[in-house]
Design a protein around this motif. Structure first.
Motif, PDB file in Angstrom:
ATOM      1  N   GLY A   3       0.854  -1.178   0.000  1.00 24.79           N
ATOM      2  CA  GLY A   3       0.000   0.000   0.000  1.00 24.79           C
ATOM      3  C   GLY A   3       0.888   1.224   0.000  1.00 24.79           C
ATOM      4  N   SER A   4       0.361   2.344   0.481  1.00 20.48           N
ATOM      5  CA  SER A   4       1.139   3.575   0.456  1.00 20.48           C
ATOM      6  C   SER A   4       0.645   4.536   1.522  1.00 20.48           C
ATOM      7  CB  SER A   4       1.011   4.222  -0.920  1.00 20.48           C
ATOM      8  OG  SER A   4       1.643   5.474  -0.942  1.00 20.48           O
ATOM      9  N   ARG A  30      -4.574   1.022   1.329  1.00 21.88           N
ATOM     10  CA  ARG A  30      -4.515  -0.118   2.237  1.00 21.88           C
ATOM     11  C   ARG A  30      -5.297  -1.269   1.616  1.00 21.88           C
ATOM     12  NH1 ARG A  30      -1.675   3.164   4.185  1.00 21.88           N
ATOM     13  NH2 ARG A  30      -1.427   3.783   6.338  1.00 21.88           N
ATOM     14  N   SER A  31      -4.944  -2.485   2.004  1.00 16.42           N
ATOM     15  CA  SER A  31      -5.680  -3.669   1.571  1.00 16.42           C
ATOM     16  C   SER A  31      -5.782  -4.640   2.733  1.00 16.42           C
ATOM     17  CB  SER A  31      -4.964  -4.361   0.404  1.00 16.42           C
ATOM     18  OG  SER A  31      -4.988  -3.555  -0.737  1.00 16.42           O
ATOM     19  N   SER A  32      -6.776  -5.475   2.661  1.00 16.32           N
ATOM     20  CA  SER A  32      -6.927  -6.554   3.637  1.00 16.32           C
ATOM     21  C   SER A  32      -7.435  -7.786   2.903  1.00 16.32           C
ATOM     22  CB  SER A  32      -7.888  -6.156   4.765  1.00 16.32           C
ATOM     23  OG  SER A  32      -9.190  -5.935   4.253  1.00 16.32           O
ATOM     24  N   SER A 114       1.916  -1.594   4.098  1.00 17.61           N
ATOM     25  CA  SER A 114       2.229  -2.877   3.461  1.00 17.61           C
ATOM     26  C   SER A 114       2.189  -3.977   4.505  1.00 17.61           C
ATOM     27  CB  SER A 114       3.621  -2.837   2.833  1.00 17.61           C
ATOM     28  OG  SER A 114       3.688  -1.841   1.843  1.00 17.61           O
ATOM     29  N   PHE A 115       1.827  -5.158   4.091  1.00 21.28           N
ATOM     30  CA  PHE A 115       1.784  -6.308   5.000  1.00 21.28           C
ATOM     31  C   PHE A 115       3.211  -6.800   5.174  1.00 21.28           C
ATOM     32  CE2 PHE A 115      -1.236  -9.596   6.642  1.00 21.28           C
ATOM     33  CZ  PHE A 115      -0.279 -10.336   7.294  1.00 21.28           C
ATOM     34  N   VAL A 116       3.865  -6.315   6.208  1.00 20.89           N
ATOM     35  CA  VAL A 116       5.269  -6.625   6.459  1.00 20.89           C
ATOM     36  C   VAL A 116       5.372  -8.016   7.086  1.00 20.89           C
ATOM     37  CG1 VAL A 116       7.344  -5.893   7.687  1.00 20.89           C
ATOM     38  CG2 VAL A 116       5.758  -4.186   6.779  1.00 20.89           C
TER      39      VAL A 116
END
Length: 158
Positions: A3-4, A30-32, A114-116
């Protein structure tokens, strides 16, 4: 996924995407990953119910962190910690986090961009036939002009 926190959607669309029509704080993406029973669903599978066991991907997988450690939190065959991590873009990594961290913003504004250190999923058993497990992103899902959906297709062993 990524994401950003600094996405510039202003004109003249130098990044290729004019406008800021998404949900959440301006300039952020964002995303999920939220499980659904079908591609037409706009609501998640309730994790505390067993009525949707056939289509609930979280009942069919084991989850591991990037170092191959089991994420744990299993309850009635459901990987609760995995479901939380995916639904919150990694903001919550366990049930314990829900009780110790700030409350998750409904638009994922306080989630990481971001999904780290993502999640590795492993299916417990191969299905008898080709099976689709559907999901959507809860952030940009406002029922009118957008929905971000997908499916994971799992094939039988034979």
């Amino acid at each position: 996924w990524t994401g950003s926190n600094t996405h510039n959607n202003g004109n003249p669309a130098g990044d290729g995407q004019a406008g800021d029509a998404g949900e959440g704080t301006g300039g952020t993406d964002r995303s999920s990953f939220v499980a659904a029973c079908s591609a037409s669903d706009n609501y998640p599978i309730p994790l505390d119910k067993s009525v949707n066991d056939v289509c609930n991907i979280h009942k069919k997988i084991d989850c591991f962190d990037i170092k191959s450690n089991a994420m744990g939190g299993n309850s009635n065959g459901l990987s609760v910690n995995c479901a939380l991590a995916l639904a919150t873009s990694g903001y919550y990594r366990s049930v314990t986090d829900v009780n110790t961290k700030d409350q998750m913003n409904e638009l994922l504004n306080n989630a990481p961009a971001s999904f780290v250190q993502g999640v590795v999923i492993a299916f417990k058993d191969a299905p008898a036939r080709s099976t689709a497990y559907h999901y959507f992103s809860s952030r940009n899902n406002n029922f009118t002009n957008r929905s971000q959906k997908g499916a994971i297709i799992v094939l039988p062993d034979n």
